[in-house]
Design an enzyme around this catalytic site. Structure first.
Site, PDB file in Angstrom:
ATOM      1  N   GLU A 100       0.126 -20.866  20.885  1.00 10.14           N
ATOM      2  CA  GLU A 100       0.563 -21.582  22.127  1.00 10.14           C
ATOM      3  C   GLU A 100      -0.820 -21.699  23.547  1.00 10.14           C
ATOM      4  O   GLU A 100      -0.999 -19.919  23.441  1.00 10.14           O
ATOM      5  CB  GLU A 100       2.006 -21.174  22.174  1.00 10.14           C
ATOM      6  CG  GLU A 100       2.579 -21.359  23.207  1.00 10.14           C
ATOM      7  CD  GLU A 100       3.096 -22.937  23.516  1.00 10.14           C
ATOM      8  OE1 GLU A 100       2.073 -23.557  23.658  1.00 10.14           O
ATOM      9  OE2 GLU A 100       4.660 -23.092  24.334  1.00 10.14           O
ATOM     10  N   ASP A 101      -0.081 -22.188  24.486  1.00 13.11           N
ATOM     11  CA  ASP A 101      -0.923 -21.007  25.566  1.00 13.11           C
ATOM     12  C   ASP A 101      -0.505 -19.761  26.501  1.00 13.11           C
ATOM     13  O   ASP A 101      -0.862 -19.066  26.935  1.00 13.11           O
ATOM     14  CB  ASP A 101      -1.134 -22.926  26.636  1.00 13.11           C
ATOM     15  CG  ASP A 101      -0.441 -23.523  27.259  1.00 13.11           C
ATOM     16  OD1 ASP A 101       1.024 -22.874  26.199  1.00 13.11           O
ATOM     17  OD2 ASP A 101       0.301 -24.437  27.507  1.00 13.11           O
ATOM     18  N   ASP A 104       6.821 -18.675  28.050  1.00 15.71           N
ATOM     19  CA  ASP A 104       7.895 -18.329  29.116  1.00 15.71           C
ATOM     20  C   ASP A 104       9.268 -18.494  28.841  1.00 15.71           C
ATOM     21  O   ASP A 104       9.252 -16.757  28.753  1.00 15.71           O
ATOM     22  CB  ASP A 104       7.653 -19.562  29.907  1.00 15.71           C
ATOM     23  CG  ASP A 104       7.591 -19.660  31.707  1.00 15.71           C
ATOM     24  OD1 ASP A 104       7.018 -18.248  32.274  1.00 15.71           O
ATOM     25  OD2 ASP A 104       8.427 -20.448  31.733  1.00 15.71           O
ATOM     26  N   PHE A 157       2.856 -18.841  38.379  1.00  9.94           N
ATOM     27  CA  PHE A 157       2.361 -19.522  37.589  1.00  9.94           C
ATOM     28  C   PHE A 157       0.713 -20.201  37.644  1.00  9.94           C
ATOM     29  O   PHE A 157       0.171 -19.881  38.467  1.00  9.94           O
ATOM     30  CB  PHE A 157       2.968 -20.936  38.808  1.00  9.94           C
ATOM     31  CG  PHE A 157       2.663 -22.058  38.229  1.00  9.94           C
ATOM     32  CD1 PHE A 157       4.222 -22.699  36.847  1.00  9.94           C
ATOM     33  CD2 PHE A 157       2.024 -23.007  37.439  1.00  9.94           C
ATOM     34  CE1 PHE A 157       3.743 -23.335  36.122  1.00  9.94           C
ATOM     35  CE2 PHE A 157       1.400 -24.014  36.811  1.00  9.94           C
ATOM     36  CZ  PHE A 157       2.781 -24.257  35.838  1.00  9.94           C
TER      37      PHE A 157
END
Ligand code: IMP
Length: 185
Positions: A100-101, A104, A157
């Site tokens: 997964e990147d 969050d 972000f």
């Protein structure tokens, strides 16, 4: 000066960390054989560069496939994650590593892990390039945690190295903090 972007991790730092993570994965999956390789599931599109470097850095037998989960719009989560691709992959009896990147809120990985656990995966682990632990939904704290984390980062972000903002900036060679509210000056 462009105040919209600031470097969080350089591409070289990411590459070096991927080598270390590959070492951890090689150790943990030392018993993996050619007959039943590790099933690496790359989440599209964000993890594509991370996954391609990671699978080429590990030395254990791996099989690579792709899943796609839709969950984000702009800088805000867009609701419950849903599979767009890969829900049908046969994980029964397989050792699965989800790549997964970024983790969050944890909702995406929670959805994916439940889905593959229900389908009889032998083991499921997560390798995440980035982790934002302070953003985890309270009920997922300690429940959805990556087994391999590239970098734990603050609640910002980020873009680059596969990560996008509305499909922009994925190809940036460094991981950058994005401040969409700051205009160029
Ligand atoms: P989660 O379900 O809230 O854990 O979100 C996971 C997904 O949201 C990731 O796979 C990313 O696609 C996206 N995401 C979360 N944070 C960021 C960010 O800082 N930049 C870009 N995408 C992000």
């Amino acid at each position: 000066m462009n105040k919209q972007f600031s470097i969080l991790k350089t591409g070289d730092e990411v590459k070096a960390r991927i080598q270390e993570m590959a070492g951890e994965i090689n150790r943990d999956y030392a018993g993996i054989t050619e007959e039943q390789p590790l099933l690496v599931l790359c989440t599209l599109r964000g993890a594509v560069f991370f996954a391609s470097d990671l699978v080429r850095a590990v030395s254990i037998p791996c099989e690579l496939d792709f899943i796609k989960i839709k969950s984000y719009q702009g800088t805000r989560p867009a609701g419950s994650p849903i599979f767009e691709l890969g829900e049908q992959i046969n994980v029964s009896g397989r050792n699965v590593l989800i790549v997964e990147d970024i983790v969050d809120t944890g909702q995406t990985m929670d959805t994916v892990m439940h889905n593959f656990a229900d389908k009889g995966a032998k083991s499921i682990r997560i390798a995440a390039m980035l982790d934002k632990p302070s953003r985890r939904l309270p009920h997922l704290v300690g429940k959805v945690e990556a087994d391999y984390v590239g970098f734990s980062i603050p609640d910002e972000f980020v873009i680059g190295w596969g990560l996008d903002y509305n499909e922009q900036f994925r190809l940036l060679p460094d991981i950058m903090i994005y401040h969409p509210e700051h205009e160029e000056s």
